[in-house]
Design a protein around this motif. Structure first.
Motif, PDB file in Angstrom:
ATOM      1  N   GLY A 237     -71.756 -30.298  49.259  1.00  9.48           N
ATOM      2  CA  GLY A 237     -70.995 -29.293  50.200  1.00  9.48           C
ATOM      3  C   GLY A 237     -69.690 -28.607  49.487  1.00  9.48           C
ATOM      4  N   THR A 238     -68.949 -29.292  48.632  1.00 11.46           N
ATOM      5  CA  THR A 238     -67.841 -28.823  48.059  1.00 11.46           C
ATOM      6  C   THR A 238     -68.261 -27.657  47.294  1.00 11.46           C
ATOM      7  N   MET A 239     -69.269 -27.786  46.430  1.00  8.34           N
ATOM      8  CA  MET A 239     -69.919 -26.795  45.537  1.00  8.34           C
ATOM      9  C   MET A 239     -70.132 -25.484  46.351  1.00  8.34           C
ATOM     10  N   ASP A 531     -64.126 -18.728  38.630  1.00  3.18           N
ATOM     11  CA  ASP A 531     -62.741 -19.429  38.363  1.00  3.18           C
ATOM     12  C   ASP A 531     -62.383 -20.182  39.649  1.00  3.18           C
ATOM     13  N   GLN A 532     -62.757 -19.396  40.773  1.00  2.00           N
ATOM     14  CA  GLN A 532     -62.261 -20.111  42.177  1.00  2.00           C
ATOM     15  C   GLN A 532     -63.337 -21.523  42.443  1.00  2.00           C
ATOM     16  N   PHE A 533     -64.757 -20.926  42.076  1.00  3.46           N
ATOM     17  CA  PHE A 533     -65.543 -22.174  42.292  1.00  3.46           C
ATOM     18  C   PHE A 533     -65.068 -23.475  41.389  1.00  3.46           C
ATOM     19  N   SER A 534     -64.631 -23.042  40.242  1.00  6.21           N
ATOM     20  CA  SER A 534     -64.283 -24.438  39.313  1.00  6.21           C
ATOM     21  C   SER A 534     -63.085 -24.952  39.732  1.00  6.21           C
ATOM     22  N   THR A 535     -62.030 -24.087  40.377  1.00  9.87           N
ATOM     23  CA  THR A 535     -60.850 -24.758  40.861  1.00  9.87           C
ATOM     24  C   THR A 535     -61.466 -25.787  42.358  1.00  9.87           C
ATOM     25  N   ALA A 536     -62.210 -25.449  42.900  1.00 10.07           N
ATOM     26  CA  ALA A 536     -62.679 -26.075  44.146  1.00 10.07           C
ATOM     27  C   ALA A 536     -63.286 -27.354  43.666  1.00 10.07           C
ATOM     28  N   VAL A 537     -64.227 -27.332  42.668  1.00 11.93           N
ATOM     29  CA  VAL A 537     -64.782 -28.397  42.242  1.00 11.93           C
ATOM     30  C   VAL A 537     -63.928 -29.621  41.641  1.00 11.93           C
ATOM     31  N   THR A 538     -62.700 -28.924  40.779  1.00 15.13           N
ATOM     32  CA  THR A 538     -61.741 -29.683  40.313  1.00 15.13           C
ATOM     33  C   THR A 538     -61.069 -30.318  41.383  1.00 15.13           C
ATOM     34  N   ASN A 539     -60.481 -29.723  42.476  1.00 17.69           N
ATOM     35  CA  ASN A 539     -59.971 -30.482  43.602  1.00 17.69           C
ATOM     36  C   ASN A 539     -60.419 -31.447  44.240  1.00 17.69           C
ATOM     37  N   LYS A 540     -61.881 -31.318  44.216  1.00 16.62           N
ATOM     38  CA  LYS A 540     -62.754 -32.410  44.533  1.00 16.62           C
ATOM     39  C   LYS A 540     -62.597 -33.719  43.889  1.00 16.62           C
ATOM     40  N   LEU A 541     -62.623 -33.433  42.388  1.00 16.23           N
ATOM     41  CA  LEU A 541     -63.028 -34.381  41.509  1.00 16.23           C
ATOM     42  C   LEU A 541     -61.416 -35.093  41.423  1.00 16.23           C
ATOM     43  N   ARG A 542     -60.296 -34.458  41.713  1.00 17.40           N
ATOM     44  CA  ARG A 542     -59.066 -34.818  41.721  1.00 17.40           C
ATOM     45  C   ARG A 542     -59.075 -35.873  42.775  1.00 17.40           C
ATOM     46  N   THR A 543     -59.679 -35.818  44.041  1.00 17.28           N
ATOM     47  CA  THR A 543     -59.483 -36.790  44.922  1.00 17.28           C
ATOM     48  C   THR A 543     -60.467 -38.049  45.026  1.00 17.28           C
ATOM     49  N   THR A 544     -61.558 -37.739  44.042  1.00 13.34           N
ATOM     50  CA  THR A 544     -62.598 -38.829  44.148  1.00 13.34           C
ATOM     51  C   THR A 544     -62.500 -39.625  42.856  1.00 13.34           C
ATOM     52  N   GLY A 545     -61.786 -38.884  41.880  1.00  9.94           N
ATOM     53  CA  GLY A 545     -61.468 -39.729  40.258  1.00  9.94           C
ATOM     54  C   GLY A 545     -60.590 -40.819  40.430  1.00  9.94           C
TER      55      GLY A 545
END
Length: 684
Positions: A237-239, A531-545
């Motif tokens: 869903g985040t992607m 670039d915005q897609f990568s940022t959104a995915v990174t933000n999700k990874l930061r909260t689940t990592g």
């Protein structure tokens, strides 16, 4: 008996005279005469003539300072208070406005200090003006000037009048000016305090921004078969949201900052780092060929669009992009082989239509051009600079570093097999404890059994680094990310017809239409979208990592919580006027004391009324009978006045003070006629 009384009274009177004479020898008019030599020109039998006027004047000059103790003390008090004002305001400069008991604030304290300072300062000024009037009348002056000087020592209005009445009196004018200007002490000291909104550190709160050293976290993916893994629904869903609404709140980082104003410590401009996803794009429009016999425009990888008759206006595919290697940027060259996904977007667009090179779609579309953009999505470490103001997080990307397969950690030879090992990046410089490490000293990091280390190759050299400096993506999660993006998320075609307006029909992959950008797709719009897609995915990874040490440990960059409050600003320029007034008062007091030391003829009388009574119009006291005798100073006048009783007579026969001090005979009559005079004399 009467003869005896007269004889006794005669002896009493003689003895009283002798007693008085002895007192004057030891303390003549308030001066300890035993400290000064006798004048040999005078008859030693006359005690009152044993001292010359010059000797008495020298003695008085020696004791001038004893007549100014309160004034000298008051100027020290005023000086101490102005210094205290500077110290207090300097201490609270830039600090939160203090909150004290009983609603007392800083303005109240400074107002109280300035009031006491002005009062202390005017104590000396009033006596300076009063002392000046005696010098003023050393020459013929209107007697009314006495009243002007007296009023000037008491009020501002009197000081204003004195400026016009006695402009030639230097000390009087200076004292009057100081009195008038002293009205500004209160307002000026208040102006020195300015309150402004400011941020202050809140020690009882902590700020934090999520980050990750290791992904995935718990419950973020699952196995569906041998060597096959699937992402959890929340990441999918985040992607999708990262494509259609990448800047929305659903994909934004939520920091912990109770006040909405927080800062984070930085090093070389970097406040924190996290593992994430990056993108690198190039324009591959020049590789488009066509149209062919089917009216298709084609890329070397087989992707095509057709304005007619198929009306395929957008084609998105995931495949190797080595066919565009001649156009690779340096970044793309280093990451394309190890990318999570290589995506190409081929589109018909109105944003690019060079003159004479436009497409025609049989009227369905009108004039249009072509666009091809190829991007690599790869794992990386992102370095940020962040702060939060007024509830809005400002997180700027400073730099990135690719995360590639770590064959040193896997103890295997380099291979292109994507699931062979963790994707890892070494962050340098790296803060561990209170020490910063880079490639020059990281291999010398102290071996601590509580820390984990891993080898990594950087630019052909192997290093051993602690896990605090390593950012990793576990190889099964790399497989899950790559599979979903390549097969399900970023591949498909979209069609168009005139009845759709500006929208595309992308069948079940409706989110791809956002790349079409309403007929305005361009290289900038597509690269920005990835670039915005990568940022959104990174933000999700930061909260689940998690941490490298444990999948249950969440990590965060910790900062300082600032509280918007009211602070004091010290505007020291406004204290110059009060400071100069205090300095001027001290200078005038010193000057008038020096004048008293130089003028032995004029005693220090200041505001006393006694000189007017003793040395008014005509002789009113027996002390005046000797023209060579110096006038009494203030102490002597007070002593003489304390021994004298007077009454103010206001009658047709005359008005004025009358000496009613009782004589010895009167005292004897009041005590009774049978008093033993000899016993009285012996008692004396």
């Amino acid at each position: 008996m009467m003869a005896h009384d007269e004889s006794s009274r005669s002896r009493y009177g003689s003895n009283v005279t002798q007693y008085t004479s002895i007192s004057e020898v030891t303390s003549y008019e308030g001066i300890n005469l035993s400290q000064y030599p006798f004048d040999p020109k005078h008859n030693v039998e006359s005690t009152e003539q044993q001292l010359s006027p010059e000797v008495v004047a020298d003695a008085r000059r020696h004791h001038v300072f004893r007549f100014w103790p309160w004034e000298i003390g008051s100027i020290f008090v005023a000086t101490g208070l102005i210094v205290a004002t500077y110290s207090i305001l300097s201490h609270f400069n830039g600090q939160k406005v203090p909150e004290w008991a009983f609603s007392i604030n800083l303005n109240t304290l400074i107002a109280l200090i300035s009031t006491i300072m002005r009062a202390a300062m005017l104590v000396g000024v009033a006596e300076i003006i009063s002392q000046t009037k005696w010098t003023w009348f050393s020459r013929p002056r209107p007697l009314s000037h006495l009243e002007y000087f007296d009023a000037a020592s008491r009020s501002v209005s009197g000081s204003l009048s004195l400026l016009f009445v006695a402009p030639g009196s230097i000390f009087g004018v200076l004292g009057a000016l100081i009195t008038i200007l002293s009205l500004g002490i209160g307002p000026f000291t208040q102006q020195a305090i300015k309150t402004v909104g400011c941020l202050q550190i809140h020690d009882d709160m902590n700020a934090s921004i999520p980050l990750a050293h290791f992904i995935p976290g718990n419950n973020t993916y699952y196995r569906i078969g041998a060597g096959s893994f699937e992402l959890q629904v929340d990441m999918k869903g985040t992607m999708v949201n990262g494509i259609v609404n990448p800047t929305g709140n659903d994909t934004a980082i939520s920091p912990v900052c109770a006040t909405g104003n927080c800062t984070f410590p930085s090093y070389q401009g970097i406040t924190h780092s996290s593992i994430g996803m990056c993108s690198a794009c190039i324009d591959t429009t020049s590789f488009i060929s066509g149209p062919d016999e089917k009216h298709n425009y084609t890329l070397p990888n087989g992707m095509w669009v057709s304005p007619a008759p198929d009306l395929v206006y957008l084609n998105v595919g995931a495949d190797n992009i080595s066919w565009a290697e001649t156009s690779f940027s340096s970044e793309l060259k280093s990451v394309s082989n190890w990318a999570l996904a290589n995506i190409t977007v081929l589109s018909i667009t109105s944003a690019t239509c060079p003159d004479g090179d436009c497409l025609t779609s049989d009227g369905a579309y009108g004039s249009a051009g072509l666009l091809a953009t190829s991007c690599s999505l790869y794992a990386c470490v992102k370095n940020y600079n962040a702060e939060m103001k007024k509830g809005v997080l400002s997180e700027n990307l400073i730099s990135t570093r690719p995360a590639t397969p770590n064959w040193v950690e896997a103890n295997a030879p380099p291979s292109s097999f994507i699931s062979a090992t963790n994707y890892t990046a070494l962050q340098t410089p790296c803060l561990v404890g209170n020490e910063w490490y880079d490639l020059s000293n990281i291999s010398n990091f102290p071996r601590d059994p509580e820390r984990q280390f891993a080898g990594i190759n950087v630019d052909g050299t192997n290093y051993t680094a602690p896990n605090e400096c390593l950012y990793k993506v576990m190889f099964p999660y790399v497989e899950a990310l790559a599979t979903f993006m390549s097969t399900s998320l970023l591949s498909g075609t979209c069609t168009y017809n005139a009845r759709q307006g500006e929208a595309l029909f992308c069948r079940e992959k409706w989110w791809l239409s956002s790349l079409y950008n309403n007929k305005q797709a361009s290289f900038d719009s597509v690269s920005t979208a990835f670039d915005q897609f990568s940022t959104a995915v990174t933000n999700k990874l930061r909260t689940t990592g998690t941490s490298n040490y444990s999948p249950s440990i969440k990590e965060a960059a910790h900062g300082i919580v600032n509280e918007m409050t009211v602070c004091t600003v010290f505007q020291w320029q406004w204290l110059l006027m009060p400071t100069l007034l205090v300095a001027a008062t001290a200078a005038v007091i010193i000057a008038i004391i020096i004048q008293n030391l130089g003028d032995h003829r004029q005693p220090v009388w200041k505001s006393s009324l006694l000189p007017l009574l003793y040395y008014g119009f005509g002789d009113r006291h027996s002390h005046h009978k000797d023209p060579n005798r110096p006038v009494m100073d203030l102490t002597e006048l007070n002593q003489a006045a304390s021994d004298m009783r007077a009454c103010f007579r206001n009658s047709t026969g005359g008005a004025g003070f009358e000496n009613i001090t009782p004589s010895v005979d009167h005292i004897l009559r009041k005590r009774g006629k049978d008093v033993d005079v000899d016993s009285l004399i012996e008692g004396i």
